[in-house]
Motif scaffolding. Structure first.
Motif: not given
Length: 462
Positions: A18, A20, A24-26, A54-57, A78, A150
């Motif tokens: 993760q 952060t 953003s948080n991915i 959670l913004d993206a994986v 998600y 992001t």
């Protein structure tokens, strides 16, 4: 920014990192935790981050220890993008559907016993119905193309040389007036692979998060391994029985087929019937044909059009169970490539049952066999093995081929890191506890950098 390693910290499965930032948080990877039952129970634990935030994986590649919890993530709500290389759409469809099938079967087997004991029945971790929603979220990208994922993170995927579609992840993260360059290695390929282009990332970085799977050993050379494979096949031809090759569906099988095609005449392979007896490996092999432009020039020809079957006219695909069962009555002249690579499951066990007690047969083991697996017991010289409760004598000739790994060994991991010009700060992940400690000590002796081993859930500040 803050970085947390939620998986593959002093272990080799369950990759999940993760990142952060202020905006953003991915996460990078969302892998299945594999191994002993107690370990696998952690797959059912709540995620240690908020799915709503959670913004993206980002997915480095399709192997289940990197992708296998995506159906759980999506099933729990998600709905954001999953960024990955374009070749992974096909591989994820194959591998996640297979993983879901196994989850269903494992729950079914467990519930047969639990129902007899009057215990509460278990739900599978996920089912095949949970896979299409994951695939619908894929955002597919080529290598070397900057993508703003992001408002403060730009991603670039670089070929990792590991398997089809595998990538190193470069993150360019804006912080105030500065941009930080973070590199996440994913799995680093074994240089010299006959199919995959070698890894090609370099430059300066502020932080490198690096896998350590084979950080305590080196692989023998590709040339030595080719000679070993030829020798094993020559001996098998003299003995007159069948040849069994347990193989991983992604990567290893395709390497074997490449060498069979390249040395078809020299190795007298026309004298054999070659069977690819793995539904998954057949699908993956067909997928390799779609992305032939990604490979080394000397191997591209094999995967385009019908060239594979032209170069290997005696190669037969046996996807159906009935076709596989028919091979039980073949006692000589067959090379059977079947899963699983560690011989703990799959069709290879049936072929062992019908062949391994026969001294004229051969078993070629072309992959690492971890302790505790059936393959490890055979390689270590077991005289007898158990298959479905039946004791079977090991009389077949066992050959081990040591250099076909898709992972870089110790010295090549060092060379990979040394491509970065400024000896950036290094965090080690994805290695068994003793392995990663040995690799830490090795790297400390060979590079002048701050090197740490990631702890589960520890906050790394950049």
């Amino acid at each position: 920014m803050k970085i947390k390693v939620h998986g593959a910290a002093e272990e080799v499965t369950g990759s999940c990192i993760q990142i952060t930032t202020e905006h953003s948080n991915i996460i990078v990877d969302c892998g299945l935790i594999q191994g002993a039952p107690k370990k696998e129970e952690r797959n059912r634990a709540p995620f240690p981050f908020s799915l709503r935030e959670l913004d993206a994986v980002i997915l480095t590649h399709a192997h289940i220890d990197h992708s296998g919890r995506l159906p759980v993530l999506v099933g729990q709500g998600y709905q954001g993008p999953i960024h990955t290389h374009e070749a992974n759409a096909d591989l994820l469809d194959i591998l996640l559907m297979d993983s879901a099938f196994l989850q269903e079967k494992e729950a079914e087997w467990a519930n047969t016993k639990r129902s007899r004991k009057g215990l509460k029945l278990l739900e599978p971790l996920y089912t095949q119905d949970d896979v299409p929603p994951v695939l619908s979220l894929l955002n597919l990208h080529p290598y070397k193309q900057p993508i703003e994922i992001t408002e403060d993170i730009t991603m670039v995927l670089h070929n990792a040389g590991h398997i089809l579609g595998s990538a190193h992840v470069e993150l360019l993260i804006k912080e105030s007036s500065h941009t930080k360059r973070i590199i996440l290695s994913g799995d680093i390929g074994n240089p010299g692979s006959p199919i995959q282009e070698d890894s090609n990332i370099y430059g300066k970085a502020d932080l490198v998060i690096m896998e350590s799977t084979y950080g305590n050993r080196n692989h023998q050379s590709w040339d030595t391994s080719i000679v070993e494979l030829k020798t094993a096949l020559d001996e098998a031809r003299q003995h007159g029985g069948n040849v069994l090759i347990p193989s991983f569906a992604v990567g290893r099988t395709q390497v074997l087929l490449y060498y069979f095609a390249k040395y078809y005449n020299e190795w007298h392979l026309r004298d054999w019937d070659i069977y690819l007896d793995s539904p998954m490996a057949i699908k993956v092999t067909n997928t390799y044909g779609k992305y032939w432009q990604l490979y080394k020039k000397e191997s591209q020809y094999l995967w385009s059009g019908e060239t594979l079957h032209q170069k290997l006219p005696n190669l037969k695909f046996t996807p159906d169970t009935e076709q596989s069962i028919e091979l039980n009555s073949v006692h000589q002249g067959a090379i059977i490539i079947a899963g699983s690579g560690m011989m703990n499951g799959g069709r290879i066990k049936q072929h062992l049952k019908h062949n391994i007690w026969r001294p004229q047969c051969s078993l070629i083991v072309a992959g690492f066999q971890p302790e505790g697996t059936l393959g490890n017991r055979i390689v270590e010289g077991a005289k007898y093995i158990k298959l479905w409760g039946e004791t079977v004598k090991v009389a077949a000739k066992v050959h081990t081929i040591g250099g076909f790994s898709a992972h870089a060994g110790q010295k090549d991991l060092l060379k990979w890191y040394q491509k970065f010009e400024n000896s950036p700060r290094l965090v080690l992940v994805h290695g068994a506890q003793t392995t990663i400690q040995e690799f830490h000590d090795f790297m400390t002796q060979n590079v002048d950098s701050e090197i740490t081993i990631a702890k589960h859930g520890e906050v790394i500040r950049v």
